[in-house]
Write an enzyme that holds these catalytic residues in place. Structure first.
Site, PDB file in Angstrom:
ATOM      1  N   ASP A 154       0.855  -1.197   0.000  1.00  9.63           N
ATOM      2  CA  ASP A 154       0.000   0.000   0.000  1.00  9.63           C
ATOM      3  C   ASP A 154       0.886   1.240   0.000  1.00  9.63           C
ATOM      4  OD1 ASP A 154      -2.021   2.039   0.934  1.00  9.63           O
ATOM      5  OD2 ASP A 154      -3.254   0.246   1.124  1.00  9.63           O
ATOM      6  N   ASP A 185       3.823   1.650  -4.361  1.00  8.79           N
ATOM      7  CA  ASP A 185       2.836   2.224  -5.270  1.00  8.79           C
ATOM      8  C   ASP A 185       2.705   1.276  -6.465  1.00  8.79           C
ATOM      9  OD1 ASP A 185       1.645   3.667  -7.379  1.00  8.79           O
ATOM     10  OD2 ASP A 185       2.338   5.575  -6.563  1.00  8.79           O
ATOM     11  N   TYR A 240     -12.177   7.218 -12.596  1.00  2.00           N
ATOM     12  CA  TYR A 240     -12.398   5.989 -11.829  1.00  2.00           C
ATOM     13  C   TYR A 240     -13.116   4.947 -12.692  1.00  2.00           C
ATOM     14  CZ  TYR A 240     -13.981   3.117  -7.823  1.00  2.00           C
ATOM     15  OH  TYR A 240     -14.232   2.093  -6.939  1.00  2.00           O
TER      16      TYR A 240
HETATM   17  P1  NAD Z   1      -9.793   2.555   0.367  1.00  2.00           P
HETATM   18  O1  NAD Z   1      -9.492   3.909  -0.184  1.00  2.00           O
HETATM   19  O2  NAD Z   1     -10.044   2.449   1.827  1.00  2.00           O
HETATM   20  O3  NAD Z   1      -8.642   1.533  -0.008  1.00  2.00           O
HETATM   21  C1  NAD Z   1      -7.833   1.635  -1.150  1.00  2.00           C
HETATM   22  C2  NAD Z   1      -6.405   1.380  -0.736  1.00  2.00           C
HETATM   23  O4  NAD Z   1      -5.569   1.449  -1.901  1.00  2.00           O
HETATM   24  C3  NAD Z   1      -5.872   2.418   0.260  1.00  2.00           C
HETATM   25  O5  NAD Z   1      -5.231   1.769   1.323  1.00  2.00           O
HETATM   26  C4  NAD Z   1      -4.890   3.232  -0.571  1.00  2.00           C
HETATM   27  O6  NAD Z   1      -3.856   3.804   0.201  1.00  2.00           O
HETATM   28  C5  NAD Z   1      -4.412   2.199  -1.564  1.00  2.00           C
HETATM   29  N1  NAD Z   1      -3.861   2.775  -2.801  1.00  2.00           N
HETATM   30  C6  NAD Z   1      -4.395   3.740  -3.573  1.00  2.00           C
HETATM   31  N2  NAD Z   1      -3.605   3.986  -4.637  1.00  2.00           N
HETATM   32  C7  NAD Z   1      -2.533   3.137  -4.530  1.00  2.00           C
HETATM   33  C8  NAD Z   1      -1.369   2.909  -5.309  1.00  2.00           C
HETATM   34  N3  NAD Z   1      -1.146   3.595  -6.432  1.00  2.00           N
HETATM   35  N4  NAD Z   1      -0.498   1.958  -4.899  1.00  2.00           N
HETATM   36  C9  NAD Z   1      -0.732   1.260  -3.750  1.00  2.00           C
HETATM   37  N5  NAD Z   1      -1.796   1.438  -2.975  1.00  2.00           N
HETATM   38  C10 NAD Z   1      -2.707   2.360  -3.362  1.00  2.00           C
HETATM   39  O7  NAD Z   1     -11.043   1.997  -0.457  1.00  2.00           O
HETATM   40  P2  NAD Z   1     -11.857   0.635  -0.292  1.00  2.00           P
HETATM   41  O8  NAD Z   1     -13.271   1.022  -0.103  1.00  2.00           O
HETATM   42  O9  NAD Z   1     -11.218  -0.264   0.675  1.00  2.00           O
HETATM   43  O10 NAD Z   1     -11.726   0.036  -1.768  1.00  2.00           O
HETATM   44  C11 NAD Z   1     -10.853  -1.040  -2.066  1.00  2.00           C
HETATM   45  C12 NAD Z   1     -11.061  -1.468  -3.508  1.00  2.00           C
HETATM   46  O11 NAD Z   1     -12.400  -1.892  -3.701  1.00  2.00           O
HETATM   47  C13 NAD Z   1     -10.796  -0.342  -4.514  1.00  2.00           C
HETATM   48  O12 NAD Z   1     -10.141  -0.876  -5.646  1.00  2.00           O
HETATM   49  C14 NAD Z   1     -12.181   0.118  -4.886  1.00  2.00           C
HETATM   50  O13 NAD Z   1     -12.219   0.663  -6.183  1.00  2.00           O
HETATM   51  C15 NAD Z   1     -12.985  -1.173  -4.775  1.00  2.00           C
HETATM   52  N6  NAD Z   1     -14.401  -0.891  -4.505  1.00  2.00           N
HETATM   53  C16 NAD Z   1     -14.820  -0.470  -3.285  1.00  2.00           C
HETATM   54  C17 NAD Z   1     -16.167  -0.191  -3.075  1.00  2.00           C
HETATM   55  C18 NAD Z   1     -16.714   0.254  -1.745  1.00  2.00           C
HETATM   56  O14 NAD Z   1     -17.910   0.499  -1.628  1.00  2.00           O
HETATM   57  N7  NAD Z   1     -15.930   0.361  -0.684  1.00  2.00           N
HETATM   58  C19 NAD Z   1     -17.086  -0.352  -4.133  1.00  2.00           C
HETATM   59  C20 NAD Z   1     -16.600  -0.755  -5.371  1.00  2.00           C
HETATM   60  C21 NAD Z   1     -15.260  -1.046  -5.549  1.00  2.00           C
END
Ligand code: NAD
Ligand code: UDP
Ligand code: UDP
Length: 320
Positions: A39, A64, A151
């Site tokens: 992360d 990253d 997105y």
């Molecule tokens: P979140 O923002 O809490 O988690 C995303 C994580 O990815 C964070 O820890 C962030 O620091 C990390 N991150 C971002 N860019 C990065 C990079 N370039 N390199 C490494 N790490 C990186 O969001 P979440 O709700 O836990 O979502 C997780 C995944 O599930 C995402 O891919 C999101 O698109 C998908 N998603 C979530 C939801 C929801 O309702 N929570 C719905 C649809 C899809």
């Protein structure tokens, strides 16, 4: 050590310090696997995984995903990507790079290792849907140049890459279309509706409804979502998805506000604000495929899930 019925696997979880990722790390560690959490802390925090750092089978890597990664693992859950509209629109170019370059790098890693790889895709691939509830064969209705496009189109392109690596390189892929998911460890300031409403209600602030509040969403509790993601990863190789993972019980945003106010015991007023551009009018998953292929359906009601989430945010406010 607690062991599940399967052998220990080395599992990479990108975005593992985020909301969904931290719960996934915890659950898979509990099943006896070795977890590598990668992360860059863009939206996730060390606090989300603080309780795992001393675990002998947990390793944290600040990385990253837009850069190559050379590690040795058996399975990859690719979750790295900011997920809330405020966060992903903050640096939209970086959001697209994370989805697209991140997918290429993780697929390249999976290809070298012959590892199985799961993509956290999203209901946003359906855009502002004209089909309701949404089924997987629907191609969606996405504005390619609007504020959500970084997105939506980034995630659509990632799906394309997954299926091209599957066809071209015979990779074992899994594509999850995740619908709105909520629970403890959501970021309190990420602007998503569940965290906003709970924080506002707990702090006695007005509840901000965008538009008329009659747009709909369906809310899946985090424990159900994590269960679905693991079932998908463990499903037979011929099942690639895409598969909708979410709760099919649909609520208007106004109804959600009323649930939150009742459970918090707040009489905060409702204020109406402009609807953000391209905000989908309705969203609800058809989970027929998930039921049949994964023998899965959500079990946590909105009330039960909201109670857990409210308790989490209350404890965060008390600790602050
Ligand atoms: P979140 O923002 O809490 O988690 C995303 C994580 O990815 C964070 O820890 C962030 O620091 C990390 N991150 C971002 N860019 C990065 C990079 N370039 N390199 C490494 N790490 C990186 O969001 P979440 O709700 O836990 O979502 C997780 C995944 O599930 C995402 O891919 C999101 O698109 C998908 N998603 C979530 C939801 C929801 O309702 N929570 C719905 C649809 C899809
Ligand atoms: N990659 C990586 N880790 C690996 C193998 C590849 O991060 O263990 C990255 C690599 O940097 C490349 C991307 O994945 O840019 C795609 O790899 P692939 O082998 O599919 O394509 P190529 O290297 O031929 O461009
Ligand atoms: N929303 C709202 N008030 C808020 C935050 C969000 O009315 O304080 C609405 C938003 O316009 C959308 C829905 O709630 O219609 C869900 O928003 P969220 O950002 O949680 O997720 P989305 O499903 O839009 O990605």
């Amino acid at each position: 050590m607690q062991r599940g019925c399967h052998a220990r696997k080395r599992i990479l979880i990108t975005g593992g310090a985020g909301f969904i990722g931290s719960h996934l790390c915890e659950r898979l560690l509990g099943e006896g696997h070795d977890i590598l959490c990668a992360d860059n802390f863009y939206t996730g925090t060390r606090d989300n995984i603080l309780h795992l750092l001393d675990h002998p089978h947990f390793e944290l890597l600040r990385h990253d995903v837009t850069f190559p990664l050379f590690v040795e693992v058996d399975e990859i859950y690719n979750l790295a990507c900011p997920a809330s509209p405020i966060h992903y629109q903050n640096d939209p170019v970086q959001t697209t790079k994370t989805s697209v370059h991140g997918a290429i790098n993780m697929l390249g890693l999976a290809k070298r290792l012959r590892a199985k790889i799961l993509q956290a895709s999203t209901s946003e691939v359906y855009g502002d849907p004209e089909m309701h509830p949404q089924q997987e064969p629907y191609w969606g209705h996405v504005n390619p140049i609007g504020p959500r496009a970084c997105y939506d189109e980034g995630k659509r392109c990632a799906e394309t890459l997954f299926f091209d690596y599957y066809r071209q390189h015979k990779l074992r892929i899994k594509v999850a279309r995740i619908f709105n998911t909520y629970g403890p460890r959501m970021h309190p300031d990420d602007g998503r509706v569940v965290s906003n409403f709970i924080m506002q209600a707990l702090q006695g602030q007005p509840i901000t409804l965008y538009g008329d509040g009659l747009q709909t969403r369906s809310f899946c509790y985090i424990d159900d979502q994590v269960d679905a993601l693991i079932r998908l990863m463990n499903s037979p190789d011929q099942f690639t998805g895409p598969v909708n993972l979410g709760n099919p019980t649909e609520f208007t945003i106004l109804e959600l506000a009323q649930h939150v106010l009742r459970l918090v015991g707040s009489d905060a007023e409702l204020v109406f604000k402009p609807l953000p551009q391209d905000d989908p009018r309705q969203r609800c998953p058809d989970i027929t495929l998930a039921k049949a292929a994964l023998d899965w359906q959500p079990t946590v009601t909105l009330d039960a899930g909201l109670r857990q989430t409210i308790a989490y945010f209350r404890s965060q406010l008390t600790a602050a």
